[in-house]
Scaffold this motif. Structure first.
Motif, PDB file in Angstrom:
ATOM      1  N   PHE A   1      12.637 -49.264  28.638  1.00  0.00           N
ATOM      2  CA  PHE A   1      13.684 -50.293  28.578  1.00  0.00           C
ATOM      3  C   PHE A   1      13.625 -51.042  27.243  1.00  0.00           C
ATOM      4  CE2 PHE A   1      15.386 -54.429  30.512  1.00  0.00           C
ATOM      5  CZ  PHE A   1      16.685 -54.043  30.313  1.00  0.00           C
ATOM      6  N   ALA A   2      12.403 -51.276  26.781  1.00  0.00           N
ATOM      7  CA  ALA A   2      12.257 -51.962  25.495  1.00  0.00           C
ATOM      8  C   ALA A   2      12.835 -51.122  24.365  1.00  0.00           C
ATOM      9  CB  ALA A   2      10.783 -52.259  25.241  1.00  0.00           C
ATOM     10  N   LEU A   3      12.587 -49.815  24.427  1.00  0.00           N
ATOM     11  CA  LEU A   3      13.152 -48.930  23.398  1.00  0.00           C
ATOM     12  C   LEU A   3      14.678 -48.981  23.402  1.00  0.00           C
ATOM     13  CD1 LEU A   3      10.832 -45.801  23.727  1.00  0.00           C
ATOM     14  CD2 LEU A   3      11.150 -47.183  21.680  1.00  0.00           C
TER      15      LEU A   3
ATOM     16  N   ILE B   1      10.352 -41.280  27.056  1.00  0.00           N
ATOM     17  CA  ILE B   1       9.979 -42.221  25.991  1.00  0.00           C
ATOM     18  C   ILE B   1      10.091 -41.538  24.637  1.00  0.00           C
ATOM     19  CG2 ILE B   1       8.022 -43.529  25.047  1.00  0.00           C
ATOM     20  CD1 ILE B   1       7.216 -44.143  27.917  1.00  0.00           C
ATOM     21  N   LYS B   2       9.640 -40.299  24.593  1.00  0.00           N
ATOM     22  CA  LYS B   2       9.765 -39.540  23.341  1.00  0.00           C
ATOM     23  C   LYS B   2      11.222 -39.500  22.881  1.00  0.00           C
ATOM     24  CE  LYS B   2       6.054 -36.146  23.533  1.00  0.00           C
ATOM     25  NZ  LYS B   2       5.744 -34.797  23.950  1.00  0.00           N
ATOM     26  N   GLU B   3      12.077 -39.129  23.802  1.00  0.00           N
ATOM     27  CA  GLU B   3      13.498 -39.005  23.447  1.00  0.00           C
ATOM     28  C   GLU B   3      14.076 -40.327  22.968  1.00  0.00           C
ATOM     29  OE1 GLU B   3      16.134 -36.863  26.139  1.00  0.00           O
ATOM     30  OE2 GLU B   3      14.395 -35.795  26.905  1.00  0.00           O
ATOM     31  N   GLU B   4      13.722 -41.406  23.674  1.00  0.00           N
ATOM     32  CA  GLU B   4      14.235 -42.722  23.259  1.00  0.00           C
ATOM     33  C   GLU B   4      13.695 -43.113  21.896  1.00  0.00           C
ATOM     34  OE1 GLU B   4      16.520 -44.696  24.271  1.00  0.00           O
ATOM     35  OE2 GLU B   4      17.033 -43.412  25.959  1.00  0.00           O
ATOM     36  N   ALA B   5      12.401 -42.808  21.678  1.00  0.00           N
ATOM     37  CA  ALA B   5      11.801 -43.123  20.374  1.00  0.00           C
ATOM     38  C   ALA B   5      12.478 -42.319  19.267  1.00  0.00           C
ATOM     39  CB  ALA B   5      10.306 -42.828  20.409  1.00  0.00           C
ATOM     40  N   ILE B   6      12.732 -41.053  19.558  1.00  0.00           N
ATOM     41  CA  ILE B   6      13.409 -40.204  18.551  1.00  0.00           C
ATOM     42  C   ILE B   6      14.830 -40.720  18.299  1.00  0.00           C
ATOM     43  CG2 ILE B   6      14.324 -37.883  18.156  1.00  0.00           C
ATOM     44  CD1 ILE B   6      11.818 -36.889  19.790  1.00  0.00           C
ATOM     45  N   ALA B   7      15.474 -41.145  19.359  1.00  0.00           N
ATOM     46  CA  ALA B   7      16.830 -41.701  19.198  1.00  0.00           C
ATOM     47  C   ALA B   7      16.797 -42.935  18.305  1.00  0.00           C
ATOM     48  CB  ALA B   7      17.407 -42.044  20.564  1.00  0.00           C
ATOM     49  N   CYS B   8      15.770 -43.761  18.503  1.00  0.00           N
ATOM     50  CA  CYS B   8      15.634 -44.952  17.647  1.00  0.00           C
ATOM     51  C   CYS B   8      15.365 -44.543  16.198  1.00  0.00           C
ATOM     52  CB  CYS B   8      14.496 -45.832  18.145  1.00  0.00           C
ATOM     53  SG  CYS B   8      14.856 -46.681  19.683  1.00  0.00           S
ATOM     54  N   ILE B   9      14.502 -43.543  16.049  1.00  0.00           N
ATOM     55  CA  ILE B   9      14.181 -43.054  14.699  1.00  0.00           C
ATOM     56  C   ILE B   9      15.440 -42.565  13.997  1.00  0.00           C
ATOM     57  CG2 ILE B   9      13.079 -41.076  13.542  1.00  0.00           C
ATOM     58  CD1 ILE B   9      10.688 -41.547  15.471  1.00  0.00           C
ATOM     59  N   LYS B  10      16.227 -41.844  14.730  1.00  0.00           N
ATOM     60  CA  LYS B  10      17.489 -41.334  14.162  1.00  0.00           C
ATOM     61  C   LYS B  10      18.436 -42.497  13.841  1.00  0.00           C
ATOM     62  CE  LYS B  10      21.495 -38.759  15.658  1.00  0.00           C
ATOM     63  NZ  LYS B  10      22.139 -38.197  16.841  1.00  0.00           N
ATOM     64  N   GLU B  11      18.464 -43.465  14.739  1.00  0.00           N
ATOM     65  CA  GLU B  11      19.375 -44.599  14.564  1.00  0.00           C
ATOM     66  C   GLU B  11      18.999 -45.426  13.327  1.00  0.00           C
ATOM     67  OE1 GLU B  11      21.855 -45.155  16.708  1.00  0.00           O
ATOM     68  OE2 GLU B  11      22.591 -47.056  15.890  1.00  0.00           O
ATOM     69  N   PHE B  12      17.685 -45.610  13.169  1.00  0.00           N
ATOM     70  CA  PHE B  12      17.222 -46.469  12.073  1.00  0.00           C
ATOM     71  C   PHE B  12      16.808 -45.684  10.827  1.00  0.00           C
ATOM     72  CE2 PHE B  12      15.684 -49.065  15.898  1.00  0.00           C
ATOM     73  CZ  PHE B  12      16.912 -49.678  16.031  1.00  0.00           C
TER      74      PHE B  12
END
Lengths: 1006, 123
Positions: free
Chosen positions: A243-245, A271-282
């Motif tokens: 949720f934090a991600l 969590i991996k997918e969300e982290a990767i999504a954040c990485i892509k976003e930022f």
């Protein structure tokens, strides 16, 4: 053969059991009975439900107007409205004692909460708590049933009871999912920091749906400052991390790159997918190595997510890795994504290979090839005019066949010709080059000029704004081809149909010139930075191209107008110079008729401050003329300028004469009727006033007070004074005039005059200040005279006073004494004063003055309410007395301090203090207060043992109702004891006699 | 000064009562109808100065009401509709039919009053 008779023999293998018919009947009756019971039950419960809902509906109808009253009470409500509001509060307070009413009220407020917004909604929330309905919701929290708890939490959340936050947070980790979810939403809703608390403490799974709901809550919170959600990336609860991600991504909090990279290594794929999504976003490029590292051990979905991220944040250096994936990866989706990523990083580097057929498999049918070749040949023949179409077609067909492409080619000669032509034409700029791009100029049997004109005729003009930064290229007459570069400023032209040009024969120059004007030109204004329009025209005139010899330069009128910024100013100046020669009288002027208004000072209204539609200008005229002259001048001027009709129709605007609060202002003299300056008669009146007193040119006069004639003269003077010019007024000296004092005092007895005295002057002197002069020459000003206001006796008023006193004497009693005293204070006549005193003395004889004063105290509206209230309502009312009460309530409160009920005594004392403080009467009656305090102190002490602090006195619903009920019980017991004592006491004859007077007083007091 | 006639058509009795109170307090002569049938009947007898109607009403919806007023009664009386959130399509259709203004639930009574005043000023 005989057919045997087939007969069926019924051998009953299964036979119905023998059941007694009576039993069957019994069973039938039983089931019928059960069915009836069932239907009766259904009917009963249905009716019960419907009657209950009807009851609720009816009660809602009753209560909703009350709620409306509460919601829309305005601060500036009248006292009646406030009183009504108080009554309503008492009424609703009574209703709240019933659970059913409380339930209905809660429902009403919850329903309305959904339907209304804005200020009304906030008031609704407050009302919910004022009515104490939140306590019911709190009570629900302690229920053992999950649905009740959940409903309680929901109510508290919807009505935004912030105090419930602490109670609700306890349910965040409740084992019952519904309660937990409700508590989560409540926690996040009720406070801004709720999300922090929730993320810190929750141990359970947060479902996707719940996450969405929570996000919706915090998204719609006003003034919500999201915390840095990276703090929860280290949570042990993976759902919190997830949720934090998501929140990090939603709020673009790109300050957690390192944590994000670490989370790529998380064992949980979500969590991996969300982290990767954040990485892509930022665009976290430093995560590429980690992504490549974890890639091989991830699931397909995560691999695709990683490839997607690499495609967005990667570079050509990562293509090698992607190619490796293409070779090594078995999963088709991953391979495709890798190739797709390569193409995103380096477009078109991977071309489609599968399913691509060889070019040899694609052949154009012969007939189509021939047709195309023939068409091209014809076209070419039109250009050359000499070509053998058939031969050309054959050649082209062969070439087409050999190349498998439908492309037209020319013969070698033609190709060479065209090649040469192109070479030549490449040297020519712009239009010439454009023309020679395809067609050799020498083969065209028309002159260059005509061709150009023809082209101009045929072309479609695409206009563009062209800014010439440099001078147009000079025309080189020595060259064979004409130089057209100097027409750079012309719009870019596009040829529409070239072939038509050749179809038309030679055109005569005359028709060409005509057609020039028919060319549709869409143009825009073209600005040049250096060259003006005229200079360009000059240039054109000097350096005409050959084809331009045949027509005038003015024929280029179709060209866009070139405006030079510098020359524009010059042109404007030259135009202005030219305008000087014009006759000024010929200039058209638009004007508005302006009516001249009598000069006035808007702040000081005098009898001259009427808005007249004609120009009187008295100030100018009266300055230097004698009165007859003024009259004559004014009259003449007046009638010279305006005829009788005009004067009759003169429009006079009346204005109320107002003056500043200057005691000595001249304007205090009342002008009963406005000075209407609408004709000759008024003019004469005015002038008569002007001439009435010529001696009154002094600014200060010394007057005896009682002289009627003199006062009248003062008034006349003052009226006349307005019209006088300042020149004369300034001649007035500063001395005081003491006029004759002829009249006897008796003669003036019935001329009531009141003066506002100047303290600095002797009693019998009235100061008129020196005129301060006019503010400007055009204005009439009021002299700053300090004349006391003279109030002349009104005969009608005297008569009415006399009549009033007669009536009071005849019909009045002691109750009129305050009124008479009031009259006495304001009365000016000694005669009336004596009379009033006589009447007061008469009334005083009949009654004890103190008693009368007591009875004549102003009536408090709360007294009526108190008669019908119980103790609880009285306490509420006492709060309200403080809120809306005034001096009238002081005595009432003092009486209440002697009440039987200790809580009322205490409350009354408090209310009295507060009201006195409010009214600024703290210092008053300190002795009385002290005695009252002593009197009730004992009761108060007793009361305070069980009392709770009261809330805001303005908020009558802040009482603790449970406590009140206890108090009621106590009070009832006490009352009962008192009544018993009374009954014993009243039982004796002596007791009855003693209490007889009290009974009478009680009856008198209602 | 004569009070302006206002027809309030709202099937939610609580909300209707609340708005009725507020509008009356705002100085309007409010006629309240909780279903479309009553509204239609009322309109056959008199045309108010302004109509406030909910879109979703029993028997005779707000859309039908607008159509009835504009096309059958041929009246240009200002109409303000109240719609639930997320009912944008209906709102657009209502504007097509000739509604003058709209408010989305939850309604701010004060805002409604302002809008009513604005519409009446326009007329």
């Amino acid at each position: 053969m005989s057919i045997p008779n087939l007969t069926y023999k019924n051998n009953l293998l299964i036979s119905a059991p023998k059941i007694d018919t009576d039993l069957l009947w019994d069973l039938s009756i039983l089931f019928i009975g059960l069915a009836v019971l069932y239907f009766i039950g259904v009917f009963f419960y249905r009716n019960r439900i419907s009657s209950a809902s009807k009851k609720v509906r009816d009660r809602k109808r009753e209560l909703s107007p009350m709620i409306s009253e509460f919601l829309f009470l305005e601060e500036d409500a009248t006292k009646d409205e406030k009183s009504n509001y108080v009554s309503l509060k008492i009424e609703i307070r009574q209703l709240l004692k019933d659970d059913f009413n409380r339930k209905v009220l809660s429902e009403i407020l919850l329903d309305l909460r959904r339907d209304i917004s804005g200020e009304a909604q906030q008031t609704l929330f407050k009302l919910y708590q004022d009515l104490g309905l939140h306590k019911d919701a709190f009570a629900k929290l302690s229920s053992w049933r999950w649905q009740v708890i959940s409903k309680g939490i929901l109510e508290l959340t919807q009505m935004e009871v912030a105090e419930s936050y602490g109670f609700i947070t306890k349910f965040i980790n409740d084992k019952r999912g519904t309660i937990r979810k409700q508590a989560e939403i409540a926690t996040v809703t009720l406070r801004h920091e709720g999300i922090n608390y929730f993320l810190d403490t929750t141990k359970y799974k947060i479902s996707e749906w719940q996450q969405l709901k929570l996000l919706d809550v915090i998204r719609n919170k006003e003034d919500f400052q999201p915390p840095r959600f990276k703090a929860w990336l280290t949570s042990n609860n993976k759902y919190v991390v997830l949720f934090a991600l998501r929140l990090i991504k939603y709020y673009n909090q790109n300050d957690a790159n390192t944590s994000l990279i670490e989370l790529v290594k998380h064992k949980n794929n979500q969590i991996k997918e969300e982290a990767i999504a954040c990485i892509k976003e930022f665009n976290v490029t430093e995560s590429l190595d980690t992504l490549k590292l974890v890639f091989w051990n991830c699931s397909v979905d995560v691999k695709i997510a990683i490839l997607d991220a690499i495609a967005h944040i990667g570079s050509e250096a990562d293509i090698e890795f992607l190619n490796l994936i293409d070779k090594k990866e078995l999963n088709f989706s991953v391979k495709s994504k890798a190739l797709s990523s390569i193409n995103i990083i380096s477009p078109e580097s991977i071309m489609p290979s599968k399913g691509i057929q060889d070019e040899s498999k694609y052949k154009i049918p012969n007939d189509i090839t021939e047709a195309i070749a023939k068409m091209h040949a014809e076209k070419h023949a039109e250009i050359t005019g000499e070509r053998d179409v058939e031969h050309f077609a054959e050649e082209t067909t062969e070439e087409h066949a050999s190349h498998n492409m439908a492309d037209m080619t020319l013969t070698k000669e033609e190709f060479n010709d065209i090649g040469e032509m192109e070479k030549e034409e490449e040297k020519k700029p712009d239009v010439g080059a454009y023309l020679s791009d395809t067609y050799p100029i020498e083969d065209i049997n028309i002159s260059a000029e005509k061709e150009a004109l023809k082209l101009i005729h045929e072309i479609e003009v695409i206009s563009e704004e062209v800014i010439l930064d440099e001078e147009p290229t000079q025309y080189n007459s020595e060259e064979d081809s004409w130089e057209i570069a100097h027409l750079d400023f012309l719009p870019i032209v596009v040829e529409e149909e070239r072939t038509e040009m050749f179809q038309e024969a030679e055109l005569d120059s005359a028709s060409l010139s005509e057609k020039l004007f028919d060319i549709p030109v869409v143009y825009k204004e073209i600005k040049t930075s250096k060259k003006s329009k005229l200079s360009i025209e000059d240039d054109l005139g000097k350096q005409k191209a050959p084809f331009l010899d045949e027509f005038d330069i003015s024929e280029l009128a179709f060209l866009p107008i070139v405006v030079d910024s510098v020359s524009t100013v010059e042109d404007a100046q030259s135009e202005r110079l030219a305008d000087k020669g014009r006759d000024v009288l010929e200039i058209m002027v638009e004007y508005d008729e302006v009516l001249f208004e009598l000069p006035e000072n808007p702040e000081q209204k005098t009898i001259f401050n009427q808005d007249l539609e004609f120009d009187l200008e008295p100030s100018h005229e009266f300055k230097s003329l004698t009165i007859p002259e003024v009259y004559e001048t004014t009259e003449n001027r007046f009638y010279d300028r305006y005829n009788n009709d005009d004067i009759r129709n003169a429009f006079v605007i009346y204005e109320e004469v107002t003056h500043e609060k200057d005691e000595h202002a001249l304007g205090d003299i009342e002008v009963i009727e406005p000075f209407v300056f609408s004709g000759k008669l008024e003019t004469e009146n005015y002038l008569e006033m002007q001439t009435r007193d010529e001696e009154a040119k002094e600014n200060e006069v010394e007057l005896p007070i009682e002289n009627e004639q003199f006062l009248q003269r003062i008034v006349d003077d003052l009226i006349a004074f307005d019209s006088k010019p300042p020149a004369e007024n300034t001649q007035i000296d500063d001395s005081y005039i003491n006029p004759d004092w002829d009249l006897d005092e008796d003669q003036l007895e019935f001329i009531p005059v009141s003066f506002e005295k100047d303290e600095e002057l002797p009693n019998n002197y009235i100061k008129i200040e020196k005129n301060q002069g006019y503010r400007n020459d055009d204005e009439l000003d009021i002299p700053k005279a300090s004349i006391p206001k003279a109030i002349f006796g009104d005969i009608e008023f005297e008569a009415s006073t006399r009549q009033l006193l007669n009536d009071l004497e005849e019909m009045g009693d002691q109750r009129e004494i305050p009124f008479l005293k009031e009259l006495l204070v304001h009365e000016k006549y000694d005669m009336f004063k004596k009379r009033i005193n006589t009447i007061i003395d008469t009334f005083n004889h009949t009654q004890d003055t103190e008693k009368i004063d007591n009875e004549l105290q102003p009536f408090s509206v709360f007294q009526d309410l108190f008669r019908t209230c119980d103790v609880e309502a009285k306490l509420i009312l006492l709060n309200e007395v403080v809120a809306v009460g005034d001096e009238k309530e002081l005595r009432f409160l003092e009486e209440l301090t002697k009440d039987d009920s200790p809580e009322i005594r205490k409350k009354a004392l408090e209310a009295l203090k507060e009201l006195r403080y409010k009214l600024g009467r703290n210092e008053e009656n300190s002795n009385t207060q002290a005695s009252i305090e002593n009197e009730v102190s004992q009761a108060v002490e007793q009361f305070e043992q069980v009392d709770e602090p009261y809330g805001n006195p303005n908020d009558i619903f802040d009482l603790n109702f449970d406590l009140s009920e206890d108090l009621d019980a106590d009070t009832d017991e006490k009352k009962k004891t008192d009544e018993e004592q009374k009954s014993v006491h009243y039982g004796s004859f002596f007791g009855q006699i003693c209490t007889f007077s009290n009974k009478i007083l009680e009856k008198l007091n209602g | 000064m004569q009070k302006k006639k206002l027809l309030l058509a709202e099937d939610d009795e609580l909300l209707a009562s609340l708005l009725n109170f507020r509008l009356q307090k705002g100085g309007y002569d409010v006629s309240l109808s909780i279903n479309g049938r009553d509204v239609k009947e009322y309109l056959t007898q008199t045309i108010p100065d302004i109509i406030i109607s909910d879109i979703m009403m029993p028997y005779f919806s707000g859309m039908e009401l607008i159509d009835y007023v504009r096309n059958e009664l041929k009246s240009n009386v200002p109409i303000i509709i109240i719609s639930s959130a997320g009912n944008e399509e209906n709102v657009l259709n209502a504007f097509d039919l000739g509604v003058n203004d709209f408010l989305s639930k939850p309604v701010s009574p004060s805002e409604l009053l302002v809008r009513v005043e604005r519409q009446l000023r326009k007329t």
